[in-house]
Scaffold this active site. Structure first.
Site: not given
Length: 321
Positions: A154-155
């Site tokens: 997850c950025v």
């Protein structure tokens, strides 16, 4: 229970909430207000008077109750959700997702999940980490590590989502979605009170043909848009974010209920690569997949699946014969 069934339940819940809002909008007493008043009456004898007066004055100045025309409790909910969301966000970015190391592999991490021999095969090593890959694991190219029960990177939290922090990620999504929805409801309630108090619903106007026309919904929306353009834009953005987050949270809830990761769901659609799923060797081809293979191989029932999310499985040593 498949994704479409969960989506139908989600639509039913949303429509029910909309009906309840329309039913109790503008009323002094609602079921929620009645419940909150009962809780306040029970807690009142145990709360010091000076603390009650101080909190009321502080919240009144902080939230501008007169301008918003709503209760202090309703205005405090977004701030509470903000604190809860920030707490789970911190856990998502700070907790280890389940990094696979030599120590953990020797401690029995290879035996946490069985190999179903379709997406995950025994004896395959990660060319980067130089470790035998446990079932349901994957090497993250961003973090440069193998993660147990890898879901995705997850950025937004700058961390992998794996076995040890999936529960925090789900709670973060739900709290973020609840905060966006609650702020949207407060904004819509404020605009509804402005419309009712101004008498726009019963107003009339002269059209271009000098005919008197009754103000309809379109006229009210145009009036609110011209009067409160920033609030209308914010409400539209909140509604968009709410449905976007709700759909994403619903998808991950479905995966949690069937004990599947987004990585496994993506691979099951036929999108695989040579690095993630190398060509099986002759020994692996000779050992065919089990006869009991099913679509959701790791599913053990809804309650056990959720228990595995919130209480991840621990490595166990395989007993020697």
């Amino acid at each position: 229970m498949d994704f479409l069934t969960l989506f139908a339940i989600y639509v039913a819940v949303v429509l029910t909430c909309i009906l309840l809002i329309c039913r109790y909008s503008g009323q002094q007493q609602t079921p929620l207000n009645t419940l909150l008043n009962c809780i306040a009456n029970v807690a009142a004898p145990f709360t010091p008077k000076w603390l009650t007066e101080l909190s009321q004055r502080t919240l009144h100045r902080l939230f501008h109750q007169r301008e918003m025309d709503t209760t202090l409790t309703n205005l405090a909910v977004p701030y509470i959700l903000l604190a809860v969301k920030s707490f789970f966000f911190y856990l998502c970015i700070s907790r280890d997702p389940g990094t696979i190391t030599k120590v953990k592999v020797s401690a029995g991490q290879l035996h946490v999940y069985p190999y179903e021999r379709k997406l995950f095969h025994p004896g395959i090593s990660c060319p980067t980490c130089q470790l035998i890959k446990p079932a349901r694991s994957k090497h993250c190219r961003v973090c440069n590590r193998c993660v147990q029960r890898f879901d995705h990177h997850c950025v937004w939290v700058n961390n992998c989502i794996g076995a040890q922090n999936t529960r925090y990620f789900l709670l973060y999504l739900f709290s973020l979605c609840a905060m966006a929805g609650d702020i949207a409801l407060l904004t819509g309630d404020m605009l509804l009170h402005v419309t009712l108090r101004s008498g726009l619903l019963g107003a009339s106007y002269i059209d271009e043909y000098e005919q008197q026309q009754q103000a309809g919904p379109l006229f009210v929306i145009q009036h609110l848009f011209l009067t409160f353009p920033r609030i209308i834009f914010m409400l539209g953005f909140l509604v968009f974010v709410f449905f976007l987050l709700a759909g994403y949270a619903l998808f991950h809830s479905f995966l949690a209920l069937v004990n599947q990761t987004s990585n496994e769901w993506y691979k099951s659609q036929g999108y695989t690569c040579q690095h993630c799923q190398p060509t099986p060797t002759a020994n692996q081809l000779s050992s065919t997949a089990p006869d009991h293979f099913k679509r959701y191989y790791y599913s053990r029932g809804i309650l056990r699946n959720l228990g595995e999310i919130f209480f991840p499985l621990k490595p166990v040593r395989k007993k020697a014969n």
